[in-house]
Every structure is written in structure tokens, then in C-alpha cells.
Design a protein around this motif. Structure first.
Motif, PDB file in Angstrom:
ATOM      1  N   LYS A  56       0.832  -1.207   0.000  1.00 11.71           N
ATOM      2  CA  LYS A  56       0.000   0.000   0.000  1.00 11.71           C
ATOM      3  C   LYS A  56       0.864   1.255   0.000  1.00 11.71           C
ATOM      4  O   LYS A  56       0.607   2.199  -0.735  1.00 11.71           O
ATOM      5  CB  LYS A  56      -0.941   0.017   1.209  1.00 11.71           C
ATOM      6  CG  LYS A  56      -2.068  -0.964   1.105  1.00 11.71           C
ATOM      7  CD  LYS A  56      -3.011  -0.810   2.272  1.00 11.71           C
ATOM      8  CE  LYS A  56      -4.167  -1.778   2.155  1.00 11.71           C
ATOM      9  NZ  LYS A  56      -5.118  -1.607   3.255  1.00 11.71           N
ATOM     10  N   VAL A  89       1.290   4.150  -3.181  1.00  9.17           N
ATOM     11  CA  VAL A  89       1.127   5.606  -3.026  1.00  9.17           C
ATOM     12  C   VAL A  89       2.423   6.316  -3.364  1.00  9.17           C
ATOM     13  O   VAL A  89       2.437   7.320  -4.069  1.00  9.17           O
ATOM     14  CB  VAL A  89       0.658   5.950  -1.591  1.00  9.17           C
ATOM     15  CG1 VAL A  89       0.706   7.450  -1.343  1.00  9.17           C
ATOM     16  CG2 VAL A  89      -0.739   5.417  -1.363  1.00  9.17           C
ATOM     17  N   ASP A 108      -5.440  11.990  -3.973  1.00  4.92           N
ATOM     18  CA  ASP A 108      -6.723  11.412  -3.579  1.00  4.92           C
ATOM     19  C   ASP A 108      -6.757  11.227  -2.067  1.00  4.92           C
ATOM     20  O   ASP A 108      -5.723  11.195  -1.393  1.00  4.92           O
ATOM     21  CB  ASP A 108      -6.957  10.088  -4.312  1.00  4.92           C
ATOM     22  CG  ASP A 108      -5.881   9.070  -4.019  1.00  4.92           C
ATOM     23  OD1 ASP A 108      -6.100   8.238  -3.117  1.00  4.92           O
ATOM     24  OD2 ASP A 108      -4.818   9.117  -4.671  1.00  4.92           O
ATOM     25  N   ASN A 109      -7.940  11.122  -1.532  1.00  4.68           N
ATOM     26  CA  ASN A 109      -8.157  11.068  -0.085  1.00  4.68           C
ATOM     27  C   ASN A 109      -7.467   9.857   0.553  1.00  4.68           C
ATOM     28  O   ASN A 109      -6.889   9.965   1.630  1.00  4.68           O
ATOM     29  CB  ASN A 109      -9.654  11.053   0.210  1.00  4.68           C
ATOM     30  CG  ASN A 109      -9.957  11.422   1.638  1.00  4.68           C
ATOM     31  OD1 ASN A 109      -9.179  12.105   2.286  1.00  4.68           O
ATOM     32  ND2 ASN A 109     -11.102  10.965   2.120  1.00  4.68           N
ATOM     33  N   GLN A 110      -7.512   8.721  -0.110  1.00  3.29           N
ATOM     34  CA  GLN A 110      -6.912   7.499   0.433  1.00  3.29           C
ATOM     35  C   GLN A 110      -5.391   7.653   0.538  1.00  3.29           C
ATOM     36  O   GLN A 110      -4.800   7.273   1.551  1.00  3.29           O
ATOM     37  CB  GLN A 110      -7.274   6.309  -0.449  1.00  3.29           C
ATOM     38  CG  GLN A 110      -6.781   4.990   0.091  1.00  3.29           C
ATOM     39  CD  GLN A 110      -7.192   3.831  -0.802  1.00  3.29           C
ATOM     40  OE1 GLN A 110      -7.750   4.013  -1.873  1.00  3.29           O
ATOM     41  NE2 GLN A 110      -6.902   2.628  -0.354  1.00  3.29           N
ATOM     42  N   SER A 111      -4.761   8.220  -0.476  1.00  6.13           N
ATOM     43  CA  SER A 111      -3.313   8.433  -0.449  1.00  6.13           C
ATOM     44  C   SER A 111      -2.926   9.408   0.647  1.00  6.13           C
ATOM     45  O   SER A 111      -1.939   9.199   1.367  1.00  6.13           O
ATOM     46  CB  SER A 111      -2.821   8.968  -1.802  1.00  6.13           C
ATOM     47  OG  SER A 111      -3.040   8.038  -2.815  1.00  6.13           O
ATOM     48  N   THR A 112      -3.700  10.465   0.788  1.00  2.00           N
ATOM     49  CA  THR A 112      -3.418  11.466   1.815  1.00  2.00           C
ATOM     50  C   THR A 112      -3.494  10.848   3.206  1.00  2.00           C
ATOM     51  O   THR A 112      -2.604  11.058   4.036  1.00  2.00           O
ATOM     52  CB  THR A 112      -4.405  12.642   1.701  1.00  2.00           C
ATOM     53  OG1 THR A 112      -4.277  13.217   0.407  1.00  2.00           O
ATOM     54  CG2 THR A 112      -4.145  13.692   2.747  1.00  2.00           C
ATOM     55  N   LYS A 113      -4.537  10.067   3.458  1.00  2.00           N
ATOM     56  CA  LYS A 113      -4.699   9.436   4.776  1.00  2.00           C
ATOM     57  C   LYS A 113      -3.565   8.462   5.072  1.00  2.00           C
ATOM     58  O   LYS A 113      -3.047   8.419   6.186  1.00  2.00           O
ATOM     59  CB  LYS A 113      -6.042   8.718   4.864  1.00  2.00           C
ATOM     60  CG  LYS A 113      -7.209   9.657   5.029  1.00  2.00           C
ATOM     61  CD  LYS A 113      -8.500   8.904   5.167  1.00  2.00           C
ATOM     62  CE  LYS A 113      -9.653   9.882   5.346  1.00  2.00           C
ATOM     63  NZ  LYS A 113     -10.925   9.194   5.490  1.00  2.00           N
ATOM     64  N   LEU A 114      -3.167   7.686   4.064  1.00  4.18           N
ATOM     65  CA  LEU A 114      -2.104   6.726   4.271  1.00  4.18           C
ATOM     66  C   LEU A 114      -0.787   7.430   4.598  1.00  4.18           C
ATOM     67  O   LEU A 114      -0.083   7.042   5.532  1.00  4.18           O
ATOM     68  CB  LEU A 114      -1.916   5.847   3.036  1.00  4.18           C
ATOM     69  CG  LEU A 114      -0.908   4.729   3.253  1.00  4.18           C
ATOM     70  CD1 LEU A 114      -1.519   3.403   2.869  1.00  4.18           C
ATOM     71  CD2 LEU A 114       0.351   4.981   2.471  1.00  4.18           C
ATOM     72  N   LYS A 165      -0.861   8.893   8.102  1.00  2.93           N
ATOM     73  CA  LYS A 165      -0.672   7.833   9.093  1.00  2.93           C
ATOM     74  C   LYS A 165       0.798   7.418   9.144  1.00  2.93           C
ATOM     75  O   LYS A 165       1.366   7.223  10.226  1.00  2.93           O
ATOM     76  CB  LYS A 165      -1.560   6.627   8.744  1.00  2.93           C
ATOM     77  CG  LYS A 165      -1.494   5.514   9.753  1.00  2.93           C
ATOM     78  CD  LYS A 165      -2.479   4.416   9.393  1.00  2.93           C
ATOM     79  CE  LYS A 165      -2.428   3.290  10.409  1.00  2.93           C
ATOM     80  NZ  LYS A 165      -3.370   2.214  10.073  1.00  2.93           N
TER      81      LYS A 165
END
Length: 107
Positions: free
Chosen positions: A75, A79, A89-95, A98
Motif C-alpha cells: 500500500k 502511493v 486522492d483522499n486514500q493516499s493522503t490518509k495513508l 498515518k
């Protein structure tokens, strides 16, 4: 000839399995990069005026261990390989948030 073909296929399967297993864990250069980021941040924030009394390497190593267990390498690599995006994208930013929160001890 049939035996040679079987050995060749078995060898190819073993190589593919070993390669896949290697991709599932963070490579050594990613480990070193993460630990250096963690240590640099901690020393800059805490020890600019006074020398550090303790080595922060074990702290950063444990943060990296937590990172490995929290974010699978596939993952993170997906990214990271996207490169710079003006509007991620939102998923990349969150990852990535974290990822850095763990290394900074916020997670």
C-alpha cells in the motif's frame, strides 16, 4: 526432458514466491529512510540547545516496527510510486498522514 521441464517450472515458481515475499516487507533502504526521518525530527525538536542524554535509535526502531505492522508495504509503495500529485486522492493522503504520524510518535 519432462524432468527438466518440471525442474524449470519449479525453479520459476520458487523465484516468483521469493520475489513476492520480498515485496511484502519494507526493504532495508525504506527502513533506514524512515528511521533517519524519525531521529532527525526528534533531535531537531528536542536537542538543539542541549545534547541528547539518550540514544533515540531504539525509539525510532520501535516506531518503524509499528509502521510495518500498521501499513503494508504494498500500500505504501503504491502511493509512493504515484509520485507528486497536485491534488492527491483522499486514500493516499490518509495513508501518508498515518505513515508520518507513526514515525513522529503521534499515532
Amino acid at each position: 526432458m519432462l524432468i527438466n521441464m518440471g525442474c524449470t517450472l519449479l525453479g520459476a515458481a520458487l523465484i516468483m514466491t521469493a520475489t513476492h515475499a520480498q515485496e511484502q516487507t519494507y526493504p532495508n533502504h525504506e527502513r533506514e529512510k524512515a528511521i533517519i526521518f524519525c531521529m532527525t525530527r526528534e533531535y531537531v525538536l528536542q536537542y538543539q540547545e542541549e545534547p541528547a542524554e539518550k540514544d533515540l535509535f531504539p525509539v525510532c526502531e520501535s516506531r518503524f516496527a509499528e509502521l510495518e505492522s500498521s501499513i503494508p508495504y504494498e500500500k505504501y509503495k503504491a502511493v509512493r510510486d504515484k509520485g507528486y500529485m497536485i491534488y492527491p486522492d483522499n486514500q493516499s493522503t490518509k495513508l501518508m498522514e498515518k505513515y508520518f504520524d507513526i514515525l513522529m510518535g503521534k499515532y
